[in-house]
Design a protein around this motif. Structure first.
Motif, PDB file in Angstrom:
ATOM      1  N   GLN A 129     -45.931  17.032 -10.881  1.00  0.00           N
ATOM      2  CA  GLN A 129     -45.386  16.910 -12.392  1.00  0.00           C
ATOM      3  C   GLN A 129     -44.085  16.618 -12.863  1.00  0.00           C
ATOM      4  OE1 GLN A 129     -47.709  17.806 -14.631  1.00  0.00           O
ATOM      5  NE2 GLN A 129     -46.052  17.502 -16.264  1.00  0.00           N
ATOM      6  N   LEU A 130     -43.160  17.025 -11.909  1.00  0.00           N
ATOM      7  CA  LEU A 130     -41.786  16.726 -12.044  1.00  0.00           C
ATOM      8  C   LEU A 130     -41.753  15.064 -12.036  1.00  0.00           C
ATOM      9  CD1 LEU A 130     -38.846  17.471 -12.588  1.00  0.00           C
ATOM     10  CD2 LEU A 130     -38.752  17.579 -10.000  1.00  0.00           C
ATOM     11  N   ILE A 131     -42.171  14.414 -11.123  1.00  0.00           N
ATOM     12  CA  ILE A 131     -42.127  12.942 -10.985  1.00  0.00           C
ATOM     13  C   ILE A 131     -42.515  12.190 -12.226  1.00  0.00           C
ATOM     14  CG2 ILE A 131     -42.998  11.146  -9.499  1.00  0.00           C
ATOM     15  CD1 ILE A 131     -42.931  12.882  -7.224  1.00  0.00           C
ATOM     16  N   ARG A 132     -44.049  12.839 -12.567  1.00  0.00           N
ATOM     17  CA  ARG A 132     -44.457  12.255 -13.831  1.00  0.00           C
ATOM     18  C   ARG A 132     -43.424  12.489 -14.966  1.00  0.00           C
ATOM     19  NH1 ARG A 132     -49.032  14.873 -11.536  1.00  0.00           N
ATOM     20  NH2 ARG A 132     -50.575  13.263 -10.593  1.00  0.00           N
ATOM     21  N   ASN A 174     -40.606   9.932 -14.767  1.00  0.00           N
ATOM     22  CA  ASN A 174     -41.283   8.700 -15.048  1.00  0.00           C
ATOM     23  C   ASN A 174     -41.244   8.609 -16.572  1.00  0.00           C
ATOM     24  OD1 ASN A 174     -42.129   5.808 -14.502  1.00  0.00           O
ATOM     25  ND2 ASN A 174     -44.332   6.795 -14.801  1.00  0.00           N
ATOM     26  N   ALA A 175     -41.710   9.330 -17.233  1.00  0.00           N
ATOM     27  CA  ALA A 175     -41.912   9.408 -18.761  1.00  0.00           C
ATOM     28  C   ALA A 175     -40.466   9.527 -19.563  1.00  0.00           C
ATOM     29  CB  ALA A 175     -43.124  10.619 -19.434  1.00  0.00           C
ATOM     30  N   ARG A 176     -39.811  10.209 -18.872  1.00  0.00           N
ATOM     31  CA  ARG A 176     -38.276  10.512 -19.803  1.00  0.00           C
ATOM     32  C   ARG A 176     -37.585   9.348 -19.338  1.00  0.00           C
ATOM     33  NH1 ARG A 176     -35.809  15.456 -17.688  1.00  0.00           N
ATOM     34  NH2 ARG A 176     -35.408  14.179 -15.837  1.00  0.00           N
ATOM     35  N   GLU A 177     -37.594   8.624 -18.278  1.00  0.00           N
ATOM     36  CA  GLU A 177     -36.526   7.643 -18.046  1.00  0.00           C
ATOM     37  C   GLU A 177     -36.875   6.059 -18.732  1.00  0.00           C
ATOM     38  OE1 GLU A 177     -33.450   7.874 -16.307  1.00  0.00           O
ATOM     39  OE2 GLU A 177     -34.049   9.886 -16.622  1.00  0.00           O
ATOM     40  N   GLY A 178     -38.095   5.812 -19.049  1.00  0.00           N
ATOM     41  CA  GLY A 178     -38.290   4.540 -19.511  1.00  0.00           C
ATOM     42  C   GLY A 178     -38.148   3.407 -18.589  1.00  0.00           C
ATOM     43  N   ASN A 218     -34.559  12.392  -3.183  1.00  0.00           N
ATOM     44  CA  ASN A 218     -34.835  13.453  -2.709  1.00  0.00           C
ATOM     45  C   ASN A 218     -36.461  13.880  -2.693  1.00  0.00           C
ATOM     46  OD1 ASN A 218     -35.071  16.545  -3.285  1.00  0.00           O
ATOM     47  ND2 ASN A 218     -32.925  16.367  -2.513  1.00  0.00           N
ATOM     48  N   LEU A 219     -37.008  13.625  -3.996  1.00  0.00           N
ATOM     49  CA  LEU A 219     -38.285  14.013  -4.222  1.00  0.00           C
ATOM     50  C   LEU A 219     -39.345  13.158  -3.268  1.00  0.00           C
ATOM     51  CD1 LEU A 219     -38.447  13.916  -8.192  1.00  0.00           C
ATOM     52  CD2 LEU A 219     -38.742  15.984  -6.863  1.00  0.00           C
ATOM     53  N   ARG A 220     -38.905  11.896  -2.942  1.00  0.00           N
ATOM     54  CA  ARG A 220     -39.924  11.181  -1.882  1.00  0.00           C
ATOM     55  C   ARG A 220     -39.746  11.873  -0.569  1.00  0.00           C
ATOM     56  NH1 ARG A 220     -38.318   6.003  -2.870  1.00  0.00           N
ATOM     57  NH2 ARG A 220     -40.129   5.890  -4.333  1.00  0.00           N
ATOM     58  N   LYS A 221     -38.565  12.529  -0.410  1.00  0.00           N
ATOM     59  CA  LYS A 221     -38.402  13.044   0.994  1.00  0.00           C
ATOM     60  C   LYS A 221     -39.264  14.258   1.137  1.00  0.00           C
ATOM     61  CE  LYS A 221     -33.795  12.627   2.231  1.00  0.00           C
ATOM     62  NZ  LYS A 221     -32.529  13.025   2.555  1.00  0.00           N
ATOM     63  N   ARG A 222     -39.251  15.211  -0.128  1.00  0.00           N
ATOM     64  CA  ARG A 222     -39.756  16.440  -0.102  1.00  0.00           C
ATOM     65  C   ARG A 222     -41.281  16.278  -0.319  1.00  0.00           C
ATOM     66  NH1 ARG A 222     -37.401  19.416  -5.101  1.00  0.00           N
ATOM     67  NH2 ARG A 222     -38.982  20.988  -4.368  1.00  0.00           N
TER      68      ARG A 222
END
Length: 131
Positions: free
Chosen positions: A29-32, A35-39, A52-56
């Motif tokens: 959910q955080l990744i989604r 993605n939506a916020r960064e544009g 960090n997220l990819r590692k986790r």
């Protein structure tokens, strides 16, 4: 060793797998949201978070795999004990415990990395001007 010995691990492993799945869902959910916020462009802070997220995510997959293997070995152990192959049951139960230990140590490492993600956020907050 009786059937009840490996049976004691069933609720513990089930709860661990549920916790691991919850961690995975929160990260997804955080990744989604990122993605939506960064544009179209990505800030340097987000780039650090992505690594960090990819590692986790990889660690959680590893945690889940070893948890499922522990659950399967525990089940096979109970089956071996059920059909009176005690030595095989004991060996499978020991292997199940080893897989569970691997899963738990990986979980500890993932928690450590999770704290690194929070540290990245705190550093970003500290850089902001005070009012």
């Amino acid at each position: 060793m009786t059937l009840t010995t490996p049976g004691l691990l069933f609720p513990a492993i089930s709860l661990l797998l549920l916790a691991y799945t919850n961690r995975f869902l929160v990260l997804a959910q955080l990744i989604r949201e990122l993605n939506a916020r960064e544009g179209e462009s990505i800030r340097p802070l987000v780039r650090a978070q992505i690594d960090n997220l990819r590692k986790r995510i990889k660690l959680i997959r590893f945690m889940q795999v070893w948890g499922v293997v522990a659950f399967l070995l525990c089940t096979f152990s109970m089956f071996a004990l059920f059909i009176d192959i005690a030595l095989t049951g004991i060996i499978l139960f020991g292997a199940s415990l080893c897989c569970l230990i691997l899963s738990l140590f990986t979980s500890l490492y993932e928690i450590h990395i999770s704290c690194d993600a929070i540290e990245i956020e705190l550093q970003n907050i500290e850089k902001k001007p005070t009012a």
